[in-house]
Enzyme design. Structure first.
Site, mmCIF file in Angstrom:
data_model
loop_
_atom_site.group_PDB
_atom_site.id
_atom_site.type_symbol
_atom_site.label_atom_id
_atom_site.label_comp_id
_atom_site.label_asym_id
_atom_site.label_seq_id
_atom_site.Cartn_x
_atom_site.Cartn_y
_atom_site.Cartn_z
ATOM 1 N N PRO A 93 -15.891 43.724 23.472
ATOM 2 C CG PRO A 93 -16.936 45.707 23.022
ATOM 3 C CD PRO A 93 -15.545 45.319 23.617
ATOM 4 C CB SER A 100 -9.318 30.714 29.895
ATOM 5 O OG SER A 100 -9.534 31.835 28.949
ATOM 6 C CB ILE A 146 -16.728 26.927 25.573
ATOM 7 C CG1 ILE A 146 -15.961 25.921 25.002
ATOM 8 C CG2 ILE A 146 -17.867 26.215 26.345
ATOM 9 C CD1 ILE A 146 -15.063 25.287 25.973
ATOM 10 C CG HIS A 158 -13.182 18.690 34.722
ATOM 11 N ND1 HIS A 158 -12.149 19.506 35.174
ATOM 12 C CD2 HIS A 158 -13.621 19.182 33.575
ATOM 13 C CE1 HIS A 158 -11.700 20.247 34.079
ATOM 14 N NE2 HIS A 158 -12.488 20.072 33.121
ATOM 15 C CB ILE A 159 -18.193 14.779 32.823
ATOM 16 C CG1 ILE A 159 -19.450 15.431 33.294
ATOM 17 C CG2 ILE A 159 -17.749 13.732 33.712
ATOM 18 C CD1 ILE A 159 -20.405 14.357 33.679
ATOM 19 N N GLY A 160 -17.379 17.840 31.226
ATOM 20 C CA GLY A 160 -17.694 18.660 30.109
ATOM 21 C C GLY A 160 -17.543 18.105 28.674
ATOM 22 N N GLY A 209 -7.662 23.931 28.056
ATOM 23 C CA GLY A 209 -7.325 24.666 29.125
ATOM 24 C C GLY A 209 -5.756 24.413 29.207
#
Ligand SMILES: O=C(O)[C@H](O)CO
Length: 327
Positions: free
Chosen positions: A187, A216, A164, A292-294, A84
């Site tokens: 698409p 995002s 993701i 926030h541990i993605g 990000g």
């Protein structure tokens, strides 16, 4: 390189050693590190960056015009330890001809895994169940106790089928998901792989049993999930966000969860971060909040560290970066 020719690099946090070693061994950096696991205070950031040729930062550092001014004209490269980039003042950075490195791809799998874990934990009420075992609430097996929602035969809607989003869809499909809807700017050919149906946001929100936010943060997505959005969701649906907290209006989410407008929510990102411990969302049993541990696996963070260091070095030497953000 002589001591005078060394390039000043400010690193805003202690980062995994994989990246630090690369920077140390490069032999061209005069490294100055905010040697802590906690974020650098703003005043220290402004001081630390002065005269720097390179800045290695984290998503918790706001890199705006003030930081660029404090850095001065030497600054050639900003390398962020994140995919990000919403914490970077991109327009200012671009104007000043500074290059930006970031960490796409390497955290896709970890973040997708965490999203699936959060979705299942929320839908099947795992935190509540664990709590009941500990507090004596588990009296016997009961037919309707701690029932939740399953993925089999469901419709999943992914907002933002990027790297993701697609990795999440790929992992969810084998659970027996019947329809996979997605939205975005256009698409995506790669959606075929998951039989993804490109639909308007309104359709996705109304028809999905699970709404997964994986876009995002942009001016278009900021505050996207608000009162109107939640009011269109099914009462039995689950809302999951692992992108950025600001995509969600948290007051509206609280209202939707506490009034039974939607069944549950799982969030890995919030506004602010950390979420204050007295925040209303934390009083709700049907809201699972993670810190926030993605991307938080040891190997992912190690590779992110390496990539961030290599991006930085490439920016300093004017060569091709492994992952450069197109400005
Ligand atoms: O932007 C990122 O990199 C994620 O939010 C954390 O890894």
């Amino acid at each position: 390189m002589s001591a005078q020719q060394m390039l000043k690099v400010f690193v805003t946090r202690r980062i995994p050693q994989e990246g630090m070693k690369i920077l140390q061994n490069a032999g061209m950096c005069n490294l100055s590190v905010w040697d802590s696991d906690e974020p650098v205070p703003r005043a220290e950031l402004l001081k630390g960056v002065a005269g720097a040729h390179g800045l290695l930062c984290l998503l918790s550092d706001k890199i705006d015009a003030e930081v660029l001014d404090a850095a001065g004209p030497n600054l050639k490269v900003i390398s962020t330890f994140s995919v990000g980039c919403d914490h970077l003042a991109i327009e200012e950075i671009k104007k000043q001809g500074i290059r930006v490195g970031y960490t796409p791809d390497v955290l896709t799998d970890a973040t997708a895994e965490l999203t699936v874990a959060l979705l299942l934990a929320t839908a099947r009420r795992l935190p509540e169940g664990v709590e009941e075992v500990k507090n004596g609430g588990w009296s016997t097996w009961k037919p309707l106790w701690l029932c939740g929602y399953g993925l089999s035969g469901s419709t999943v809607g992914v907002i933002g089928l990027g790297r993701i989003g697609l990795a999440i869809a790929r992992r969810l499909k084998p659970f027996g998901v019947k329809r996979l809807l997605y939205t975005g700017r256009q698409p995506k050919p790669q959606a075929q792989e998951v039989d993804g149906e490109y639909v308007p946001l309104d359709t996705l929100v109304r028809e999905s049993d699970f709404v997964v936010v994986s876009c995002s943060l942009t001016p278009d997505t900021q505050g996207l999930c608000d009162k109107t959005f939640f009011s269109k969701m099914k009462k039995t649906s689950i809302f999951i966000n692992t992108s950025r907290g600001v995509v969600v209006n948290q007051e509206d989410l609280f209202e939707a969860l506490s009034s039974g407008q939607i069944a549950a929510a799982g969030l890995d990102v919030t506004t602010p971060e950390p979420l204050p411990t007295n925040h209303p969302l934390l009083t709700l049993k049907n809201c699972v909040v993670l810190p926030h541990i993605g991307s938080a696996t040891y190997s992912t963070r190690g590779v992110m560290s390496e990539l961030t260091a290599n991006n930085l070095l490439a920016g300093l030497t004017g060569s091709e970066m492994p992952s450069e953000l197109k400005l």
